[in-house]
Design an enzyme around this catalytic site. Sequence first.
Site, short mmCIF file in Angstrom:
data_model
loop_
_atom_site.label_atom_id
_atom_site.label_comp_id
_atom_site.label_asym_id
_atom_site.label_seq_id
_atom_site.Cartn_x
_atom_site.Cartn_y
_atom_site.Cartn_z
N SER A 101 0.83 -1.20 0.00
CA SER A 101 0.00 0.00 0.00
C SER A 101 0.88 1.26 0.00
O SER A 101 1.66 1.46 -0.93
CB SER A 101 -0.96 -0.05 1.18
OG SER A 101 -2.06 0.78 0.98
N HIS A 144 -7.24 -6.47 0.39
CA HIS A 144 -6.06 -5.61 0.51
C HIS A 144 -5.01 -6.18 1.45
O HIS A 144 -3.96 -5.56 1.64
CB HIS A 144 -6.51 -4.22 1.01
CG HIS A 144 -5.53 -3.13 0.80
ND1 HIS A 144 -5.10 -2.72 -0.45
CD2 HIS A 144 -4.87 -2.32 1.68
CE1 HIS A 144 -4.23 -1.73 -0.35
NE2 HIS A 144 -4.07 -1.48 0.94
N ASP A 157 -9.56 -6.39 -4.03
CA ASP A 157 -9.04 -5.28 -3.24
C ASP A 157 -9.99 -4.08 -3.29
O ASP A 157 -10.32 -3.58 -4.37
CB ASP A 157 -7.66 -4.88 -3.79
CG ASP A 157 -6.87 -4.01 -2.84
OD1 ASP A 157 -7.47 -3.13 -2.20
OD2 ASP A 157 -5.65 -4.22 -2.73
#
Length: 254
Positions: A81, A235, A207
């Site tokens: 991320s 995610h 995601d």
Amino acid sequence: MTGLHVDIDGHGQDLVLLHGWGFHSGAWEAVVPRLAQRYRVHRVDLPGHGHSPPDGVATFEDAVQAVCRCIPAAARVAGWSLGGLIAQRIAARRAGAIAGMALVSTTPCFIERAGWSCAMRAATLEGFAIDLERDAATTLDRFVRLNALHGPHARQNAKTVALRLRERPLPGRAALRQGLEWLREVDLREDAARVGTRCVVVHGTRDAITPVAAGRWLARSIPGARLVELEDAGHLPFVSHADRFVEALELLDD
């Protein structure tokens, strides 16, 4: 500037793990025992997160430089991320600094822009920024649930990660606000073609934060990159699909 906090486990080739916004390096706990059998694992707390102080880091580039000081020569780096955004900048702008890179549930640009639709709507991120000022702890809890959304065992995985998040000091509002600004402003699409290190892109097809289309774009745009799609992952692939995640990182050694 005070250095960032780093936990080190295992022996072998150096592997640096960079976490996402609002978390700390304890987020990787599910895969550290397996990774430590093969690598010397360095888990970095990003500035203002976990045990790392926020001082001396005012911009995204400051954060990149602070992380660079924690990376041993010829290490591999896995960035999840926001951590993946930092890893991309390092790989594109500091040729030879790392030996390989895994981009995990990340993107070169988190917010929709002209010509870039595989991203979060700006209003969604702005909603987090507004809620953050009202109640930071509740906003982080909601964000954790969003990380686990659509993946298998979403409720249990969200609970597991939330408990880990509380094992270290929660990031303060200033650090969270700063991280949201980076997610809103940083656009590294032009950097992709400059990445000169071995790369594997790991992305879940479900995601809810960074659409899989962004991972596919990275795999197409970074020279020689390999794509590993996890069909039912959200995610948090290193939590929900730990074994397959570790196997994907091992592609950097092929």
